[in-house]
Design an enzyme around this catalytic site. Structure first.
Site, PDB file in Angstrom:
ATOM      1  N   CYS A 137      -7.176  -2.300   7.983  1.00 53.79           N
ATOM      2  CA  CYS A 137      -5.751  -2.334   7.710  1.00 53.79           C
ATOM      3  C   CYS A 137      -5.349  -1.049   7.577  1.00 53.79           C
ATOM      4  CB  CYS A 137      -6.102  -3.004   6.197  1.00 53.79           C
ATOM      5  SG  CYS A 137      -6.433  -4.974   6.628  1.00 53.79           S
ATOM      6  N   HIS A 188      -1.410  -5.835   1.592  1.00 59.43           N
ATOM      7  CA  HIS A 188      -2.399  -6.567   1.383  1.00 59.43           C
ATOM      8  C   HIS A 188      -2.175  -7.793   0.513  1.00 59.43           C
ATOM      9  CE1 HIS A 188      -5.818  -3.569   2.257  1.00 59.43           C
ATOM     10  NE2 HIS A 188      -6.228  -4.519   3.240  1.00 59.43           N
ATOM     11  N   GLU A 196       0.820  -1.152   0.043  1.00 59.23           N
ATOM     12  CA  GLU A 196      -0.089  -0.006  -0.034  1.00 59.23           C
ATOM     13  C   GLU A 196       0.812   1.297  -0.017  1.00 59.23           C
ATOM     14  OE1 GLU A 196      -3.080   0.061  -0.510  1.00 59.23           O
ATOM     15  OE2 GLU A 196      -3.539  -2.134  -0.051  1.00 59.23           O
TER      16      GLU A 196
HETATM   17  N1  PCA Z   1      -8.098  -7.136   5.965  1.00 61.90           N
HETATM   18  C1  PCA Z   1      -9.035  -6.250   6.466  1.00 61.90           C
HETATM   19  C2  PCA Z   1      -8.884  -5.985   7.924  1.00 61.90           C
HETATM   20  C3  PCA Z   1      -8.350  -7.283   8.651  1.00 61.90           C
HETATM   21  C4  PCA Z   1      -7.728  -7.758   6.994  1.00 61.90           C
HETATM   22  O1  PCA Z   1      -7.205  -9.001   7.124  1.00 61.90           O
HETATM   23  C5  PCA Z   1      -8.867  -4.707   5.825  1.00 61.90           C
HETATM   24  O2  PCA Z   1      -8.434  -4.975   4.552  1.00 61.90           O
HETATM   25  O3  PCA Z   1      -8.788  -3.789   6.486  1.00 61.90           O
END
Ligand code: PCA
Length: 199
Positions: free
Chosen positions: A142, A166, A80
């Site tokens: 996240c 991610h 990100e």
């Molecule tokens: N993904 C979520 C919250 C926890 C996770 O593993 C997110 O993308 O915010």
């Protein structure tokens, strides 16, 4: 030896597992270049997760914080670029539904990742794993923990680097929810190891 704090999340929403927990477990205790990896798994809870991140940073005094989260609708691994000062999305695991409020009332609109995100993407692609930079970590937990880590570094004048990656669903998830794009857990583990090698 320097230290990487690597974090994952517990399952949330309809997902019965979270492959970030497995990546965190796989890399916990490993030495990568001159870094020792130490892992944590956080709850999916707007009242807790940020505090858990700050506690882990306090306990471990890491040189780098790499937080991982599942992106149920993504097909590849996405470091990100940015965290924004906003909490929004569906109910968390405790039943709390955020409504666009700020992560920190007095915080700036956004923080850029201080991880080498271009090098991470290049390394994953070179080694055969689809990857790209994401320009939005969303507004859920996240984004929230990424914002916490970067805001704490800034406001406490600490020199650690921090950011978020991610990852897509695992095969284990797609067996139960066949519409999900999925990767083997092994490949998820190794691709994140390539990311950490760039630190
Ligand atoms: N993904 C979520 C919250 C926890 C996770 O593993 C997110 O993308 O915010």
């Amino acid at each position: 030896m320097k230290k990487i704090l690597l974090t994952g999340f517990e399952p949330f929403l309809d997902f019965k597992t979270n492959p970030t927990m497995e990546v965190a477990k796989y890399l916990d205790g490993k030495t990568i270049n001159n870094y020792e990896v130490t892992s944590r798994v956080f709850s999916v809870d707007f009242n807790q997760s940020g505090r858990e991140m700050l506690n882990a940073i306090e306990e471990e005094s890491p040189d780098v914080v790499v937080a991982l989260g599942l992106a149920g609708n993504r097909r590849h691994i996405t470091p990100e670029r940015i965290a924004i000062n906003c909490n929004d999305g569906p109910k968390d695991n405790r039943g709390y539904k955020p409504n666009g409020e700020k992560v920190f009332e007095d915080g700036p609109d956004a923080y850029f990742s201080t991880l080498p995100i271009y090098e991470m993407v290049d390394s994953m692609k070179r080694n055969g794993y689809p990857a790209s930079i994401s320009n939005s970590a969303g507004t859920y937990l996240c984004n929230n923990v990424m914002y916490h880590a970067l805001h704490h570094a800034k406001t406490s004048n600490l020199s650690y680097r921090a950011g978020f990656i991610h990852i897509p669903p695992s095969y284990e998830m797609a067996i139960k929810q066949p519409q999900l794009a999925s990767w083997s857990q092994h490949d998820l583990n190794i691709a994140i190891e390539y990311c950490l090698q760039q630190l």
